[in-house]
Design an enzyme around this catalytic site. Structure first.
Site, PDB file in Angstrom:
ATOM      1  N   ASP A  57     -38.007  46.573  41.152  1.00  0.00           N
ATOM      2  CA  ASP A  57     -37.039  46.321  41.946  1.00  0.00           C
ATOM      3  C   ASP A  57     -37.399  44.942  42.599  1.00  0.00           C
ATOM      4  O   ASP A  57     -38.565  44.512  43.156  1.00  0.00           O
ATOM      5  CB  ASP A  57     -37.101  47.213  43.155  1.00  0.00           C
ATOM      6  CG  ASP A  57     -36.462  48.634  42.509  1.00  0.00           C
ATOM      7  OD1 ASP A  57     -35.732  48.679  41.881  1.00  0.00           O
ATOM      8  OD2 ASP A  57     -37.163  49.526  42.987  1.00  0.00           O
ATOM      9  N   ASP A 108     -43.633  44.862  38.351  1.00  0.00           N
ATOM     10  CA  ASP A 108     -42.926  45.840  39.365  1.00  0.00           C
ATOM     11  C   ASP A 108     -41.455  45.488  38.836  1.00  0.00           C
ATOM     12  O   ASP A 108     -41.000  44.772  38.060  1.00  0.00           O
ATOM     13  CB  ASP A 108     -42.996  45.209  40.680  1.00  0.00           C
ATOM     14  CG  ASP A 108     -42.354  45.889  41.663  1.00  0.00           C
ATOM     15  OD1 ASP A 108     -42.305  47.253  41.721  1.00  0.00           O
ATOM     16  OD2 ASP A 108     -41.636  45.348  42.520  1.00  0.00           O
TER      17      ASP A 108
END
Length: 246
Positions: free
Chosen positions: A19, A17
């Site tokens: 953020d 991922d």
């Protein structure tokens, strides 16, 4: 923290991922959501204020419009979905989502972004070990964030909100985005590693059949990440560096 951590140099592939895992943009997203929802709920006379707990429960890791709908549903609010092209002032799911995107983009361009030092060190280690890497992010801003942080070239594969929309991939926690990331990277989920800070993302990777799901606790909490499917928990990707790399 988990005592026994995997050596990611042995993984067939690692999908991250973005953020809150590679870059501290989760904090920028949180501030943008706070600004937008504070305004929306106040104008609509909703007395139950928006909090950081709402971010982790209803917004974190999801595609933007799904996050808006989820948060409003938690307040028993239903409004029209609208269209992607809705202006930011439109009182629709898409309009509110576009409003948030404008707030995020303005903050990103004003402040810039840099990767977490531990995350950058891990990327460099895996690149040297020729481990295939990809990004699986619900954000449509992933390309701009990766470029701004100077880490775009680490990733031959990026499955982001733009790809999800084009390919009609369901939002996390559905398995679609992590399944597509593994397919594009050419690895089997059962031999791959997912790295996530969001409960919805950990659930997505676990549902897609990833052998290892590393939860990065930036606020979601270790219990919630484990219950979602994380097989081990760290507070920073520097924890995954072997002793001889520190």
């Amino acid at each position: 923290m988990t005592a026994l951590l995997p050596d990611l140099r042995r993984a067939a592939g690692v999908l991250f991922d973005l953020d809150g895992v590679l870059t501290p943009t989760a904090e920028v997203h949180m501030r943008a959501w706070q600004k937008v929802f504070d305004d929306v709920l106040a104008r609509w006379g909703v007395t139950d204020p928006y909090t950081d707990a709402d971010y982790f429960a209803y917004v974190d890791g999801k595609k933007r419009y799904d996050g808006v709908a989820s948060l409003l549903r938690s307040r028993n609010i239903e409004i029209p979905w609208g269209e992607i092209a809705d202006p930011p002032e439109a009182e629709t799911i898409c309009g509110i989502g576009n409003r948030k995107n404008d707030a995020f983009a303005a903050a990103l361009r004003a402040e810039g972004i840099a990767p977490y030092p531990g995350s950058l060190a891990l990327l460099e280690l895996l690149k040297d070990a020729s481990v295939p890497m990809g990004v699986v992010s619900s954000s449509k801003n992933a390309g701009e964030v990766l470029a701004s942080a100077g880490i775009r070239d680490f990733f031959p594969v990026v499955v982001d909100g733009v790809v999800a929309e084009r390919e009609r991939l369901a939002s996390k926690p559905a398995p679609d985005m992590f399944a597509e990331g593994a397919r594009m990277l050419g690895v089997a989920p059962s031999a791959a590693v997912a790295v996530e800070d969001a409960v919805s993302g950990a659930a997505s990777a676990a549902s897609a059949g990833y052998a290892t799901v590393i939860g990065v606790d930036r606020g979601a909490g270790p219990t919630a990440l484990r219950e979602a499917g994380a097989t081990c928990i760290v507070d920073d990707l520097a924890r995954l560096l072997p002793d001889d790399a520190n």
